[in-house]
Design a protein around this motif. Sequence first.
Motif, PDB file in Angstrom:
ATOM      1  N   VAL A  45       0.836  -1.200   0.000  1.00 47.07           N
ATOM      2  CA  VAL A  45       0.000   0.000   0.000  1.00 47.07           C
ATOM      3  C   VAL A  45       0.874   1.254   0.000  1.00 47.07           C
ATOM      4  O   VAL A  45       0.631   2.199  -0.753  1.00 47.07           O
ATOM      5  N   GLU A  46       1.931   1.272   0.812  1.00 45.51           N
ATOM      6  CA  GLU A  46       2.784   2.458   0.917  1.00 45.51           C
ATOM      7  C   GLU A  46       3.470   2.808  -0.396  1.00 45.51           C
ATOM      8  O   GLU A  46       3.873   3.949  -0.607  1.00 45.51           O
ATOM      9  N   ASP A  47       3.586   1.834  -1.312  1.00 48.09           N
ATOM     10  CA  ASP A  47       4.236   2.088  -2.595  1.00 48.09           C
ATOM     11  C   ASP A  47       3.379   2.934  -3.534  1.00 48.09           C
ATOM     12  O   ASP A  47       3.917   3.591  -4.431  1.00 48.09           O
ATOM     13  N   VAL A  48       2.061   2.917  -3.360  1.00 48.31           N
ATOM     14  CA  VAL A  48       1.189   3.623  -4.303  1.00 48.31           C
ATOM     15  C   VAL A  48       0.232   4.614  -3.641  1.00 48.31           C
ATOM     16  O   VAL A  48      -0.487   5.324  -4.330  1.00 48.31           O
ATOM     17  N   MET A  49       0.228   4.672  -2.307  1.00 49.07           N
ATOM     18  CA  MET A  49      -0.701   5.571  -1.618  1.00 49.07           C
ATOM     19  C   MET A  49      -0.367   7.033  -1.888  1.00 49.07           C
ATOM     20  O   MET A  49       0.748   7.367  -2.267  1.00 49.07           O
ATOM     21  N   THR A  50      -1.350   7.878  -1.696  1.00 49.53           N
ATOM     22  CA  THR A  50      -1.155   9.312  -1.801  1.00 49.53           C
ATOM     23  C   THR A  50      -0.547   9.788  -0.493  1.00 49.53           C
ATOM     24  O   THR A  50      -1.120   9.595   0.573  1.00 49.53           O
ATOM     25  N   ARG A  51       0.619  10.391  -0.595  1.00 48.05           N
ATOM     26  CA  ARG A  51       1.340  10.811   0.601  1.00 48.05           C
ATOM     27  C   ARG A  51       1.206  12.305   0.897  1.00 48.05           C
ATOM     28  O   ARG A  51       1.828  12.808   1.811  1.00 48.05           O
ATOM     29  N   SER A  52       0.465  12.990   0.090  1.00 43.03           N
ATOM     30  CA  SER A  52       0.378  14.439   0.270  1.00 43.03           C
ATOM     31  C   SER A  52      -0.262  14.780   1.616  1.00 43.03           C
ATOM     32  O   SER A  52      -0.781  13.922   2.318  1.00 43.03           O
ATOM     33  N   LEU A  53      -0.217  16.032   1.945  1.00 41.35           N
ATOM     34  CA  LEU A  53      -0.823  16.535   3.164  1.00 41.35           C
ATOM     35  C   LEU A  53      -2.242  15.988   3.290  1.00 41.35           C
ATOM     36  O   LEU A  53      -2.998  15.973   2.327  1.00 41.35           O
ATOM     37  N   ILE A  54      -2.590  15.521   4.468  1.00 38.58           N
ATOM     38  CA  ILE A  54      -3.926  14.996   4.706  1.00 38.58           C
ATOM     39  C   ILE A  54      -4.898  16.178   4.727  1.00 38.58           C
ATOM     40  O   ILE A  54      -4.814  17.052   5.591  1.00 38.58           O
ATOM     41  N   ILE A  55      -5.803  16.198   3.757  1.00 33.59           N
ATOM     42  CA  ILE A  55      -6.779  17.276   3.649  1.00 33.59           C
ATOM     43  C   ILE A  55      -8.043  16.835   4.377  1.00 33.59           C
ATOM     44  O   ILE A  55      -8.642  15.826   4.018  1.00 33.59           O
ATOM     45  N   TYR A  56      -8.428  17.598   5.393  1.00 36.45           N
ATOM     46  CA  TYR A  56      -9.637  17.243   6.122  1.00 36.45           C
ATOM     47  C   TYR A  56     -10.361  18.486   6.584  1.00 36.45           C
ATOM     48  O   TYR A  56      -9.829  19.588   6.554  1.00 36.45           O
ATOM     49  N   THR A  57     -11.596  18.282   7.014  1.00 41.14           N
ATOM     50  CA  THR A  57     -12.402  19.356   7.565  1.00 41.14           C
ATOM     51  C   THR A  57     -13.192  18.799   8.733  1.00 41.14           C
ATOM     52  O   THR A  57     -13.154  17.608   9.020  1.00 41.14           O
ATOM     53  N   LYS A  77      -2.447   5.955  13.228  1.00 39.83           N
ATOM     54  CA  LYS A  77      -2.689   7.325  12.739  1.00 39.83           C
ATOM     55  C   LYS A  77      -2.848   7.314  11.224  1.00 39.83           C
ATOM     56  O   LYS A  77      -2.173   6.567  10.526  1.00 39.83           O
ATOM     57  N   ILE A  78      -3.710   8.197  10.724  1.00 41.39           N
ATOM     58  CA  ILE A  78      -3.905   8.331   9.286  1.00 41.39           C
ATOM     59  C   ILE A  78      -2.673   9.008   8.697  1.00 41.39           C
ATOM     60  O   ILE A  78      -2.277  10.090   9.133  1.00 41.39           O
ATOM     61  N   VAL A  79      -2.065   8.355   7.700  1.00 38.97           N
ATOM     62  CA  VAL A  79      -0.864   8.908   7.066  1.00 38.97           C
ATOM     63  C   VAL A  79      -1.054   9.115   5.563  1.00 38.97           C
ATOM     64  O   VAL A  79      -0.154   9.586   4.885  1.00 38.97           O
ATOM     65  N   GLY A  80      -2.228   8.767   5.044  1.00 40.50           N
ATOM     66  CA  GLY A  80      -2.479   8.944   3.625  1.00 40.50           C
ATOM     67  C   GLY A  80      -3.769   8.282   3.213  1.00 40.50           C
ATOM     68  O   GLY A  80      -4.540   7.800   4.042  1.00 40.50           O
ATOM     69  N   LEU A  81      -3.994   8.274   1.917  1.00 47.50           N
ATOM     70  CA  LEU A  81      -5.149   7.620   1.316  1.00 47.50           C
ATOM     71  C   LEU A  81      -4.660   6.767   0.167  1.00 47.50           C
ATOM     72  O   LEU A  81      -3.653   7.078  -0.468  1.00 47.50           O
ATOM     73  N   ILE A  82      -5.403   5.714  -0.108  1.00 46.69           N
ATOM     74  CA  ILE A  82      -5.171   4.941  -1.321  1.00 46.69           C
ATOM     75  C   ILE A  82      -6.519   4.772  -1.996  1.00 46.69           C
ATOM     76  O   ILE A  82      -7.524   4.489  -1.334  1.00 46.69           O
ATOM     77  N   SER A  83      -6.546   5.003  -3.295  1.00 45.75           N
ATOM     78  CA  SER A  83      -7.792   4.881  -4.055  1.00 45.75           C
ATOM     79  C   SER A  83      -7.646   3.779  -5.086  1.00 45.75           C
ATOM     80  O   SER A  83      -6.537   3.334  -5.399  1.00 45.75           O
ATOM     81  N   ASN A  84      -8.781   3.380  -5.628  1.00 44.04           N
ATOM     82  CA  ASN A  84      -8.728   2.388  -6.704  1.00 44.04           C
ATOM     83  C   ASN A  84      -7.947   2.942  -7.897  1.00 44.04           C
ATOM     84  O   ASN A  84      -7.255   2.201  -8.581  1.00 44.04           O
ATOM     85  N   GLU A  85      -7.978   4.243  -8.103  1.00 45.31           N
ATOM     86  CA  GLU A  85      -7.216   4.856  -9.187  1.00 45.31           C
ATOM     87  C   GLU A  85      -5.708   4.743  -8.940  1.00 45.31           C
ATOM     88  O   GLU A  85      -4.934   4.515  -9.862  1.00 45.31           O
ATOM     89  N   ASP A  86      -5.289   4.920  -7.677  1.00 44.96           N
ATOM     90  CA  ASP A  86      -3.873   4.742  -7.333  1.00 44.96           C
ATOM     91  C   ASP A  86      -3.413   3.333  -7.665  1.00 44.96           C
ATOM     92  O   ASP A  86      -2.320   3.124  -8.210  1.00 44.96           O
ATOM     93  N   ILE A  87      -4.246   2.366  -7.328  1.00 41.22           N
ATOM     94  CA  ILE A  87      -3.907   0.955  -7.585  1.00 41.22           C
ATOM     95  C   ILE A  87      -3.838   0.692  -9.074  1.00 41.22           C
ATOM     96  O   ILE A  87      -2.885   0.076  -9.554  1.00 41.22           O
ATOM     97  N   LEU A  88      -4.809   1.196  -9.824  1.00 37.94           N
ATOM     98  CA  LEU A  88      -4.788   0.996 -11.284  1.00 37.94           C
ATOM     99  C   LEU A  88      -3.553   1.621 -11.911  1.00 37.94           C
ATOM    100  O   LEU A  88      -2.911   1.022 -12.781  1.00 37.94           O
ATOM    101  N   ARG A  89      -3.195   2.838 -11.474  1.00 34.37           N
ATOM    102  CA  ARG A  89      -1.995   3.497 -12.010  1.00 34.37           C
ATOM    103  C   ARG A  89      -0.736   2.691 -11.742  1.00 34.37           C
ATOM    104  O   ARG A  89       0.186   2.676 -12.549  1.00 34.37           O
ATOM    105  N   SER A  90      -0.703   1.986 -10.615  1.00 36.14           N
ATOM    106  CA  SER A  90       0.495   1.217 -10.270  1.00 36.14           C
ATOM    107  C   SER A  90       0.692   0.031 -11.205  1.00 36.14           C
ATOM    108  O   SER A  90       1.805  -0.505 -11.303  1.00 36.14           O
ATOM    109  N   TYR A  91      -0.350  -0.388 -11.897  1.00 35.84           N
ATOM    110  CA  TYR A  91      -0.243  -1.514 -12.817  1.00 35.84           C
ATOM    111  C   TYR A  91       0.020  -1.068 -14.254  1.00 35.84           C
ATOM    112  O   TYR A  91       0.142  -1.893 -15.146  1.00 35.84           O
ATOM    113  N   MET A  92       0.093   0.233 -14.491  1.00 30.72           N
ATOM    114  CA  MET A  92       0.300   0.728 -15.850  1.00 30.72           C
ATOM    115  C   MET A  92       1.772   0.979 -16.110  1.00 30.72           C
ATOM    116  O   MET A  92       2.560   1.192 -15.317  1.00 30.72           O
TER     117      MET A  92
END
Length: 126
Positions: A7-19, A111-126
């Motif tokens: 998961v850490e190889d493809v997750m979004t690591r940017s600043l955690i955006i929340y409200t 602790k929450i350190v990022g997000l992973i989406s189905n799009e992140d996973i698909l991109r990792s296979y391209m």
Amino acid sequence: MIVLAKVEDVMTRSLIIYTKPERHVNRAIATMIHRKIGAILIYDGKEWGIVTRKDIMKKVLALGRDPKAVRCSEIMSKPLVTISRNADLKEAIELMTKKDVRRLGVTENGKIVGLISNEDILRSYM
């Protein structure tokens, strides 16, 4: 030999955006547009949730509700479905399928350190 990605190889690591849950949906929309993201995390100080574009379309716009009058807490999904950053992508795919979600919160030491989406996973296979 095939090496399974983590998961850490493809997750979004940017600043955690929340409200906050009490914020109105129009503010969440503005943040999502500004940050070019498809979902925003919601945090009440104890528990994480999420509001996605799909939530906004189905629970607000399609029903003719005013985004300025609807609070994020009314449409958010909670608790946020999470997975460890050390998990295999296969585990992430299985969890997304089982829970019928397109995004997972990624955790490290609880602790929450990022997000992973189905799009992140698909991109990792391209």
